[in-house]
Motif scaffolding. Structure first.
Motif, PDB file in Angstrom:
ATOM      1  N   LYS A   1       9.681 -10.970  -5.753  1.00  0.00           N
ATOM      2  CA  LYS A   1       9.591 -11.180  -4.296  1.00  0.00           C
ATOM      3  C   LYS A   1       9.856  -9.615  -3.658  1.00  0.00           C
ATOM      4  O   LYS A   1       9.394  -9.253  -2.619  1.00  0.00           O
ATOM      5  N   ARG A   2      10.739  -8.815  -4.445  1.00  0.00           N
ATOM      6  CA  ARG A   2      11.148  -7.413  -3.816  1.00  0.00           C
ATOM      7  C   ARG A   2       9.916  -6.496  -3.815  1.00  0.00           C
ATOM      8  O   ARG A   2       9.633  -5.927  -3.108  1.00  0.00           O
ATOM      9  N   ARG A   3       9.168  -6.655  -5.156  1.00  0.00           N
ATOM     10  CA  ARG A   3       8.047  -5.967  -5.432  1.00  0.00           C
ATOM     11  C   ARG A   3       7.098  -6.275  -4.378  1.00  0.00           C
ATOM     12  O   ARG A   3       6.090  -5.303  -3.868  1.00  0.00           O
ATOM     13  N   ALA A   4       6.674  -7.579  -4.103  1.00  0.00           N
ATOM     14  CA  ALA A   4       5.649  -8.205  -3.159  1.00  0.00           C
ATOM     15  C   ALA A   4       5.924  -7.534  -1.576  1.00  0.00           C
ATOM     16  O   ALA A   4       5.177  -7.051  -0.994  1.00  0.00           O
TER      17      ALA A   4
ATOM     18  N   ALA B   1       5.210  -3.898  -1.571  1.00  0.00           N
ATOM     19  CA  ALA B   1       3.856  -3.572  -1.447  1.00  0.00           C
ATOM     20  C   ALA B   1       3.254  -3.907  -0.311  1.00  0.00           C
ATOM     21  O   ALA B   1       2.483  -3.146   0.379  1.00  0.00           O
ATOM     22  N   ARG B   2       3.837  -4.830   0.334  1.00  0.00           N
ATOM     23  CA  ARG B   2       3.283  -5.187   1.847  1.00  0.00           C
ATOM     24  C   ARG B   2       3.821  -4.167   2.961  1.00  0.00           C
ATOM     25  O   ARG B   2       2.925  -3.691   3.656  1.00  0.00           O
TER      26      ARG B   2
ATOM     27  N   GLU C   1       0.293   2.527   4.876  1.00  0.00           N
ATOM     28  CA  GLU C   1      -0.943   3.006   4.893  1.00  0.00           C
ATOM     29  C   GLU C   1      -1.888   2.625   5.837  1.00  0.00           C
ATOM     30  O   GLU C   1      -2.649   3.505   6.394  1.00  0.00           O
ATOM     31  N   ASN C   2      -1.847   1.382   6.326  1.00  0.00           N
ATOM     32  CA  ASN C   2      -2.715   1.099   7.775  1.00  0.00           C
ATOM     33  C   ASN C   2      -2.167   1.745   8.806  1.00  0.00           C
ATOM     34  O   ASN C   2      -3.250   2.363   9.618  1.00  0.00           O
ATOM     35  N   GLU C   3      -1.068   2.031   8.980  1.00  0.00           N
ATOM     36  CA  GLU C   3      -0.553   2.776  10.312  1.00  0.00           C
ATOM     37  C   GLU C   3      -0.827   4.239  10.119  1.00  0.00           C
ATOM     38  O   GLU C   3      -1.294   4.829  11.469  1.00  0.00           O
ATOM     39  N   ARG C   4      -0.771   4.852   9.001  1.00  0.00           N
ATOM     40  CA  ARG C   4      -1.226   6.093   8.899  1.00  0.00           C
ATOM     41  C   ARG C   4      -2.745   6.385   9.094  1.00  0.00           C
ATOM     42  O   ARG C   4      -2.963   7.315   9.758  1.00  0.00           O
ATOM     43  N   MET C   5      -3.438   5.398   8.510  1.00  0.00           N
ATOM     44  CA  MET C   5      -5.018   5.599   8.842  1.00  0.00           C
ATOM     45  C   MET C   5      -5.173   5.325  10.206  1.00  0.00           C
ATOM     46  O   MET C   5      -6.179   6.020  10.851  1.00  0.00           O
ATOM     47  N   ALA C   6      -4.307   4.509  11.086  1.00  0.00           N
ATOM     48  CA  ALA C   6      -4.641   4.184  12.476  1.00  0.00           C
ATOM     49  C   ALA C   6      -4.350   5.506  13.421  1.00  0.00           C
ATOM     50  O   ALA C   6      -5.086   5.744  14.262  1.00  0.00           O
TER      51      ALA C   6
ATOM     52  N   GLY D   1      16.916  -1.133  -1.220  1.00  0.00           N
ATOM     53  CA  GLY D   1      15.997  -0.082  -1.720  1.00  0.00           C
ATOM     54  C   GLY D   1      14.471  -0.215  -1.087  1.00  0.00           C
ATOM     55  O   GLY D   1      13.736   0.699  -1.505  1.00  0.00           O
ATOM     56  N   VAL D   2      14.441  -0.924  -0.145  1.00  0.00           N
ATOM     57  CA  VAL D   2      13.067  -1.298   0.598  1.00  0.00           C
ATOM     58  C   VAL D   2      13.119  -0.292   1.735  1.00  0.00           C
ATOM     59  O   VAL D   2      14.085  -0.197   2.547  1.00  0.00           O
ATOM     60  N   ASN D   3      12.151   0.411   1.939  1.00  0.00           N
ATOM     61  CA  ASN D   3      11.947   1.621   3.038  1.00  0.00           C
ATOM     62  C   ASN D   3      11.759   0.670   4.429  1.00  0.00           C
ATOM     63  O   ASN D   3      10.893  -0.020   4.598  1.00  0.00           O
ATOM     64  N   LEU D   4      12.654   1.157   5.418  1.00  0.00           N
ATOM     65  CA  LEU D   4      12.534   0.552   6.787  1.00  0.00           C
ATOM     66  C   LEU D   4      12.125   1.574   7.725  1.00  0.00           C
ATOM     67  O   LEU D   4      12.736   2.601   7.701  1.00  0.00           O
ATOM     68  N   ARG D   5      11.020   1.390   8.346  1.00  0.00           N
ATOM     69  CA  ARG D   5      10.735   2.493   9.284  1.00  0.00           C
ATOM     70  C   ARG D   5      11.482   2.495  10.696  1.00  0.00           C
ATOM     71  O   ARG D   5      11.771   1.427  11.395  1.00  0.00           O
ATOM     72  N   GLN D   6      12.057   3.670  10.812  1.00  0.00           N
ATOM     73  CA  GLN D   6      12.742   3.772  12.258  1.00  0.00           C
ATOM     74  C   GLN D   6      12.379   5.060  12.914  1.00  0.00           C
ATOM     75  O   GLN D   6      11.894   6.058  12.279  1.00  0.00           O
TER      76      GLN D   6
END
Length: 718
Positions: A665-668, A671-672, A678-683, A707-712
């Protein structure tokens, strides 16, 4: 290398089981004499068997059943062999429908009247393996391996003697639609005292501590379930196991044991992680005094590294101390190992060696190839295929890691012993209060191998190396079918026993008289006192039974189903039913299959976690590497230091495959998040370079505890 007895006070060398026995030649004359007896028995058998065929008696109806004992030709069998078709379940439909029932969108009664989530499955041979393949109109194709050895799979099915007496007068307890138990008397009645647990394991078939509520039996519930169990026919057999969650944290644990013994169960068991028994020897003594006879002890391997996936820092030390305390209290210990490929399958041989090195304390091993259910129900195909472990994997691992056991010679379906049980039922007569342990499950459910160990010299050999169990069973069937009185049946059974014994293949010091005593001790034929096992048993009885020089180590494998390999032909002759407020339900139907556990526990919920904590407080949970505080870590068990020091198995790391549901679940989730980034970067690039919008402030990344990156957003000006 000699094995070492490891304790907190040091180590000392002991003799290894495989060391040559001195003075073997002096025993050969006895072996020749015994061989002569077996030849004579074969000659007498030939005459006895011919006479015994004349005008066989009808079978009697025992006190514990309203239907007569079955003769061999009256026993039915499910479709066996391959290719064959059976009824199975869709791994995607079932969780969806179950959730609708839990949410109140569908009535629970739908399970009684409709074939919910059912699809047809084919059992086929392909590329040297046996597979189950099935197709759902909505969710597509599924397949999973059932055996990696075609000959082994065929052998198990050919050795299946047929189903036990049909269940009858049982409508009040067996009424679960397609999941209803239809055959047999069962072997071990399981009662979950609580869904609370003091550990947080992966895997966990019941998802303990994660369902958001407490389901805990009251004292009245416990008494009702035990009383109900002995009301049906054929009468429930001898054994009851208290489980959970962790049964020892139920306030009624000791009372439940005591009541079960008073009702008549002489084999009262507990399935436990052993923490409470390890912490407190007085608790082990209290359980023994209440009537606890066996503990099925969670035991994943030798050494703390082999148990590291359970996330308790000193779990192996806990196991050793639990064994010590329980054995000293007079309780027999059955290590129970859940096996996963790539996680702990290399521990199979080490655990068997542990039992061989400690024959005075360990007489039974139970291996359970993983069932992907509970926390693992939503497993990915990649992890399922990598971690799948079958009974055939187990038989070959035992041979490859220990040198013990030829898969087709020494392993039999657990139901193979039902022929012996039929004979004992015949001998004990119509007035017996209880039937014998029959284990009449489907041949795909479980396997067993018996290993005879000399407790003094540690010499060992599979019983089927020196005893022709397959022909013995056929001979006993003939005795059973004739249905003579007690003493003629015993005479025929002993002749069959003798004629199938090969003294030259037996352990050096094993005698024909030892074989006869073992047989008598197992089935209580002569009334000789080997130590009582009833509710009146004392410490003297326990020591008397333990004084036997010869230990038969029974190595069992029980493969519980999951949605990927589910077969209703197995469910309907289940021997390990759960006693619940909604009747007695097959182990697999309760924990996997439709998943009656989640439905019944929700229906009979004791309290939400919040309310429970407010009223009773939080119980201690050992997870995240937390250690159990032990009063002492001393023990008298013999350990192999190389096995103790071995590190964690790394097969799945090398393949890059997640080890458990939490990691998957952590890996999934990661990945999400990466996909989202990546979608935000492309947008952002699209807006900047195509739409010519001004650039936005940069974002920084903060890691959470997983250890999951949270965007702030950046909190200061660029």
């Amino acid at each position: 290398m000699p094995s070492i007895q490891v304790t907190d006070m040091g180590a000392r060398a002991t003799s290894k089981a495989s060391q040559p026995i001195l003075g073997e030649d002096m025993h050969k004359p006895v072996k020749y004499f015994e061989k002569g007896i077996t030849y004579a028995a074969a000659g007498v058998w030939a005459v006895f068997e011919r006479l015994n065929r004349i005008r066989p008696n009808p079978s009697f109806t025992p006190k514990w059943s309203d239907k007569p004992l079955l003769k061999s030709h009256q026993k039915t069998k499910p479709p066996l062999g391959w290719p064959r078709e059976t009824d199975s379940l869709c791994p995607k439909c079932v969780p969806e429908i179950r959730q609708q029932i839990l949410d109140g969108k569908l009535p629970q009664e739908i399970l009684l009247h409709e074939k919910v989530g059912e699809i047809k499955a084919q059992i086929i041979q392909r590329d040297g393996q046996i597979l189950m393949v099935k197709d759902c109109p909505k969710h597509g194709h599924f397949e999973d391996v059932m055996s990696i050895d075609v000959d082994f799979f065929r052998h198990l099915e050919e050795m299946f003697p047929g189903r036990d007496i049909p269940a009858h007068n049982d409508e009040r307890l067996h009424h679960h639609g397609s999941s209803t138990i239809k055959h047999g008397r069962g072997s071990v009645l399981t009662i979950d005292l609580t869904n609370r647990c003091n550990m947080m394991c992966d895997p966990c078939f019941m998802d303990a501590n994660q369902v958001g509520f407490v389901h805990e039996l009251t004292w009245e519930d416990i008494k009702t379930l035990l009383d109900n169990a002995i009301s049906i026919k054929p009468r429930r057999q001898l054994s009851v196991q208290f489980s959970g969650g962790e049964p020892t944290i139920s306030p009624y644990f000791l009372d439940a044991i005591r009541y079960a013994r008073n009702v008549g169960y002489n084999s009262v068991q507990a399935a436990t992680n052993g923490i409470e028994f390890a912490k407190n020897p007085d608790f082990a003594r209290a359980a023994a005094d209440a009537g606890l006879r066996y503990v099925y002890l969670q035991f994943d391997g030798i050494g703390n590294a082999a148990n590291a996936h359970r996330l308790v820092g000193n779990l192996f030390d806990v196991k050793l101390r639990a064994i010590e305390n329980l054995h000293n209290a007079g309780v027999e210990i059955v290590p129970v190992t859940t096996i996963l490929n790539g996680i702990n399958n290399e521990q199979v041989g080490r655990i068997i060696q542990f039992a061989l090195d400690n024959p005075k304390k360990i007489a039974f091993l139970a291996f359970q190839p993983v069932s992907f259910t509970g926390r693992d129900e939503e497993i990915s195909d990649e992890r399922r295929q990598a971690q799948r472990y079958t009974l055939s994997h187990m038989a070959h691992d035992v041979k490859n890691q220990t040198g013990l056991g030829e898969p087709v010679r020494d392993w039999f379906p657990i139901s193979f012993i039902s022929t012996f049980a039929d004979w004992a039922d015949l001998v004990h007569g119509p007035q017996a209060d209880w039937g014998q342990v029959s284990c009449g499950c489907h041949p795909n459910c479980g396997i067993g191998m018996a290993v005879l160990i000399d407790k003094d010299t540690r010499e060992s050999a599979p019983v089927t190396k020196f005893f022709h169990a397959d022909t013995f069973a056929k001979d006993l069937m003939k005795v059973n079918d004739a249905a003579r009185g007690k003493w003629l049946s015993i005479f025929g059974g002993i002749l069959a026993l003798l004629k199938n014994y090969d003294p030259f293949q037996a352990p050096t010091h094993f005698r024909l008289t030892d074989l006869l005593k073992k047989f008598d001790k197992s089935y209580g034929l002569t009334g000789r006192d080997y130590g009582k096992v009833t509710g009146e048993r004392t410490a003297e009885d326990i020591e008397k039974r333990r004084a036997d020089r010869w230990n038969i180590l029974f190595v069992a494998g029980m493969w519980f189903q999951d949605l990927f390999n589910y077969d209703f032909r197995r469910t309907e002759q289940c021997i390990i039913p759960y006693a619940t407020q909604e009747g007695e339900i097959s182990f697999c139907a309760y924990n996997t299959g439709i998943g009656w556990r989640k439905i019944i526990e929700k229906m009979h919920m004791t309290a939400t976690l919040t309310r429970w904590y407010e009223e009773y407080g939080r119980h201690e949970i050992f997870a995240g590497g937390k250690e159990v505080k032990l009063g002492s870590s001393a023990h008298s068990l013999t350990l192999n230091p190389e096995h103790v020091a071995a590190g964690v198995q790394h097969d799945l790391d090398d393949l890059g495959i997640a080890k458990n549901a939490r990691e998957e679940k952590r890996r999934a989730r990661e990945a999400r998040l990466r996909e989202q980034e990546e979608n935000e970067r492309m947008a952002r690039l699209y807006r900047q370079h195509v739409l010519k919008e001004p650039s936005l402030p940069e974002l920084v990344q903060i890691q959470n505890v997983d250890g999951v990156n949270l965007r702030q957003p950046e909190i200061f000006d660029v």
